[in-house]
Design an enzyme around this catalytic site. Structure first.
Site, short mmCIF file in Angstrom:
data_model
loop_
_atom_site.label_atom_id
_atom_site.label_comp_id
_atom_site.label_asym_id
_atom_site.label_seq_id
_atom_site.Cartn_x
_atom_site.Cartn_y
_atom_site.Cartn_z
N GLU A 1 0.82 -1.22 0.00
CA GLU A 1 0.00 0.00 0.00
C GLU A 1 0.85 1.27 0.00
O GLU A 1 0.35 2.36 0.31
CB GLU A 1 -0.91 0.02 1.24
N HIS B 1 -2.70 2.84 8.26
CA HIS B 1 -3.84 2.16 7.63
C HIS B 1 -4.11 0.88 8.41
O HIS B 1 -3.18 0.14 8.74
CB HIS B 1 -3.52 1.83 6.18
N HIS C 1 -7.16 -2.47 9.37
CA HIS C 1 -8.37 -3.23 9.06
C HIS C 1 -9.15 -3.48 10.35
O HIS C 1 -9.46 -4.61 10.70
CB HIS C 1 -8.01 -4.56 8.41
N TYR D 1 -19.92 15.20 17.85
CA TYR D 1 -19.08 16.36 17.53
C TYR D 1 -17.61 16.00 17.30
O TYR D 1 -16.87 16.74 16.63
CB TYR D 1 -19.20 17.43 18.62
N HIS E 1 -12.59 -2.20 2.75
CA HIS E 1 -11.17 -2.32 3.03
C HIS E 1 -10.84 -1.98 4.49
O HIS E 1 -10.49 -2.87 5.25
CB HIS E 1 -10.41 -1.40 2.05
N TYR F 1 -8.03 24.31 20.29
CA TYR F 1 -8.20 23.37 21.39
C TYR F 1 -6.87 22.69 21.73
O TYR F 1 -6.07 22.38 20.85
CB TYR F 1 -9.23 22.31 21.01
#
Length: 209
Positions: A71, A90, A92, A111, A153, A206
């Protein structure tokens, strides 16, 4: 150099205890000089050593004894296009995958969606893993965002550094679980555009700057 690779390995090894991954699924990278370090393809994270971590250039070439994650393209394209990104993850994870398989965007039911840069978390169009088409779809879904789902995915997040990328991934998976659970009881009440705009404005200042 070794410290950056050690931090990458520690982040990869933290993914399973955090509920983000099982086995060798998923991948993580960190920017380094003019390129990036990325987890190798098909290797258990528990067994990784510093010399297993490939160093990739933005032209797609790599150095090292192992092949990079399949990837690597959406990692490379995020680094090339967005200089504020220092790490990409990334995974799964189960609830993100469940929603991604339904190809759902996550609307402003909470929120904390604003933590990812907008009033929704998009689901990228489907393309086969490792492809240029998937990278293009991921970048479109990540426009003005720090996280998205990848259809059928998993999830994808980008942070300033590895610690933030891991925190964002955990938070996105938690939001996916909360949305999934809320949908079991009915249709969640969504925050309005004005309400989300106020949250986004508040988030701009924040925390520790």
């Amino acid at each position: 150099m070794a410290d950056r690779r050690a931090e990458l390995i520690a982040t990869a090894q933290a993914m399973q205890p955090a509920g983000l991954n099982r086995g060798t699924a998923g991948n993580v990278s960190v920017r380094h000089e003019q390129g990036f370090y990325i987890t190798p393809t098909g290797m258990p994270y528990a067994a990784l050593e510093a010399d297993d971590i490939p160093l990739m250039a933005l032209d797609g070439s790599h150095q090292g004894r192992r092949k990079p994650s399949s990837e690597w393209r959406f990692h490379r394209d995020l680094y090339a296009g967005r200089l504020e990104i220092g790490a990409v993850l990334h995974a799964h994870s189960p609830f993100a995958v469940s929603l991604a398989c339904l190809r759902y965007d996550i609307p402003p039911f909470h929120y904390m969606i604003a933590r990812f840069g907008g009033d929704s978390i998009r689901c990228a169009d489907y393309a086969i893993f490792g492809s240029a088409e998937l990278s293009a779809a991921a970048l479109a879904a990540m426009r003005d965002r720090r996280g998205c789902l990848l259809a059928n995915h998993g999830l994808l997040v980008a942070g300033r550094d590895l610690a933030e990328a891991l925190a964002l991934a955990v938070e996105l998976e938690e939001l996916c679980e909360q949305y999934w659970r809320a949908c079991q009881l009915g249709q969640p009440v969504l925050l309005s555009a004005n309400e989300m705009a106020a949250v986004l404005e508040k988030f701009a200042g924040y925390g520790q700057q």
